[in-house]
Design an enzyme around this catalytic site. Sequence first.
Site, PDB file in Angstrom:
ATOM      1  N   ASN A 209       0.742  -1.214  -0.182  1.00  0.00           N
ATOM      2  CA  ASN A 209      -0.164   0.007  -0.064  1.00  0.00           C
ATOM      3  C   ASN A 209       0.964   1.164   0.251  1.00  0.00           C
ATOM      4  O   ASN A 209       2.052   1.008  -0.010  1.00  0.00           O
ATOM      5  CB  ASN A 209      -0.976  -0.065   1.197  1.00  0.00           C
ATOM      6  N   ASP A 278      -4.307  -6.005   4.970  1.00  0.00           N
ATOM      7  CA  ASP A 278      -5.755  -6.656   5.580  1.00  0.00           C
ATOM      8  C   ASP A 278      -5.728  -8.029   4.805  1.00  0.00           C
ATOM      9  O   ASP A 278      -6.169  -9.095   5.528  1.00  0.00           O
ATOM     10  CB  ASP A 278      -6.993  -5.976   5.560  1.00  0.00           C
ATOM     11  N   LYS A 288       8.115 -18.411  -9.865  1.00  0.00           N
ATOM     12  CA  LYS A 288       7.252 -17.176 -10.487  1.00  0.00           C
ATOM     13  C   LYS A 288       6.031 -17.495 -11.229  1.00  0.00           C
ATOM     14  O   LYS A 288       6.333 -18.562 -12.056  1.00  0.00           O
ATOM     15  CB  LYS A 288       8.357 -16.443 -11.413  1.00  0.00           C
ATOM     16  N   PHE A 322      -4.777   3.639  14.139  1.00  0.00           N
ATOM     17  CA  PHE A 322      -4.977   4.877  13.325  1.00  0.00           C
ATOM     18  C   PHE A 322      -6.091   4.345  12.133  1.00  0.00           C
ATOM     19  O   PHE A 322      -6.239   3.276  12.001  1.00  0.00           O
ATOM     20  CB  PHE A 322      -3.579   5.039  12.298  1.00  0.00           C
ATOM     21  N   LYS A 336     -14.044   1.284  15.211  1.00  0.00           N
ATOM     22  CA  LYS A 336     -12.666   0.587  15.253  1.00  0.00           C
ATOM     23  C   LYS A 336     -12.331   0.746  16.684  1.00  0.00           C
ATOM     24  O   LYS A 336     -11.846  -0.243  17.297  1.00  0.00           O
ATOM     25  CB  LYS A 336     -11.644   1.160  14.353  1.00  0.00           C
ATOM     26  N   LYS A 340     -12.038  -2.504  18.761  1.00  0.00           N
ATOM     27  CA  LYS A 340     -10.752  -3.227  18.912  1.00  0.00           C
ATOM     28  C   LYS A 340     -10.178  -2.771  20.378  1.00  0.00           C
ATOM     29  O   LYS A 340      -8.821  -3.212  20.632  1.00  0.00           O
ATOM     30  CB  LYS A 340      -9.706  -2.601  17.916  1.00  0.00           C
TER      31      LYS A 340
END
Length: 396
Positions: A209, A278, A288, A322, A336, A340
């Site tokens: 990301n 995630d 490969k 975050f 969240k 959590k």
Amino acid sequence: MENRKTVVIGVTGGIAVYKALDVISKLKKENIEVHVIMTKAAIEFVNPISFQSLSQNIVIHDMFEEPKAWEIQHIVLAKKADLFVIVPATANVIGKVANGIADDMLTTTIMATKAPVIFAPAMNVNMYNNPILQSNIQKLKEFGYNFINPTSGRLACGDIGEGKLAQTEDIFEIIMSNLYSIKDMIGTKVLVTAGPTIAPIDPVRYITNRSSGKMGYAIAREARDRGAVVTLISGPCNEKVPIGVSIIRINTNEEMRAAVLNNYEDTNIVIKAAAVSDYKPKVYSNNKIKKSENGLNLEFIRDNDILKELGLHKKNQILVGFAAESNDLLQNAKGKLLKKNLDYIVANDITKADIGFGTDENKVIILSKDNDPIAIDKMSKKQIARELFNLINKKR
Ligand SMILES: Cc1cc2nc3c(=O)[nH]c(=O)nc-3n(C[C@H](O)[C@H](O)[C@H](O)COP(=O)(O)O)c2cc1C
């Protein structure tokens, strides 16, 4: 910056003497008053005139020189200093101070000051590893003196190993942090995660990301500045590791999980600023994957939810997450926070190009279990980190 600070730089006789000039130049640019005391050996390496010109003050080196004013120089400087930095610090000066020897202007002034003193040692690797020097360093640390550790590399003598003066920008950063930071986290253990993780597809491909690591690194730097003992667990990114912070490098979600759990037990504050994947490919191909005329379908499965796991096993730790959201920011972040078992969550809207991923600034909302959300205006990530710790420390 607020009130003008005074730094006394002690320069001793090592090959890295010239690098002290760079530190002084950086301090002068910040309008800091700099006084320099050189040892006799240091003057053999660089003429005091260079230090005089850059510090814009008379360089002091001779204890019994005809006085320039009525004051007793070593006492005046000892009192005037907000901070004392010995750069470079020879094995000799460390040994002398550790054993109470005050036989020149520098060692006498160090002995007379109540200001914090920091040594930045630089010497040959065998000198640095010599148990006598190491024991002197240990002794000084026990008396409250601080050290900026040398780095490893090719030394001036040609040897390779530890003993190279820390980079001047790191020395400057530590000086600034000592002069201006509130030291309200001394002894607090802080664990910060930063950057992205990668999910490998085959030996050459992976998905990841856009996290740059900037926010997490700024948090680690701020905690370090406030006196905390900081461990930073970082995914692959280009940020410079703040000096004094212990770094653990990881690539995958699984490696991140192992590193975080290993350090969780005896940590006081955990800040999970990393953008952990995630999802991961259901099957990792050991070979490969060959290019073909057809498309490629990959099936992804959920990867570990580390934050949730930390929330479940939380004891006395303060847990901060975050939430990078592109829609329903507050609602998602609040969800969240509760789901959590977090103490705080820092929510940021990732749809704005000038804040968030990869940028130096951010604009966030900090949510906590018991209080109303606090909106933090757009500011540098370091300032955001400061606001976050101001909030956390108020409640500790
Ligand atoms: C060319 C040369 C380079 C030196 N470099 C270092 C050094 O990097 N670190 C060190 O601890 N001593 C070094 N020394 C030895 C010191 O100069 C010596 O121990 C001296 O007594 C230090 O005095 P001072 O601590 O009062 O400055 C060097 C000596 C010479 C001749």
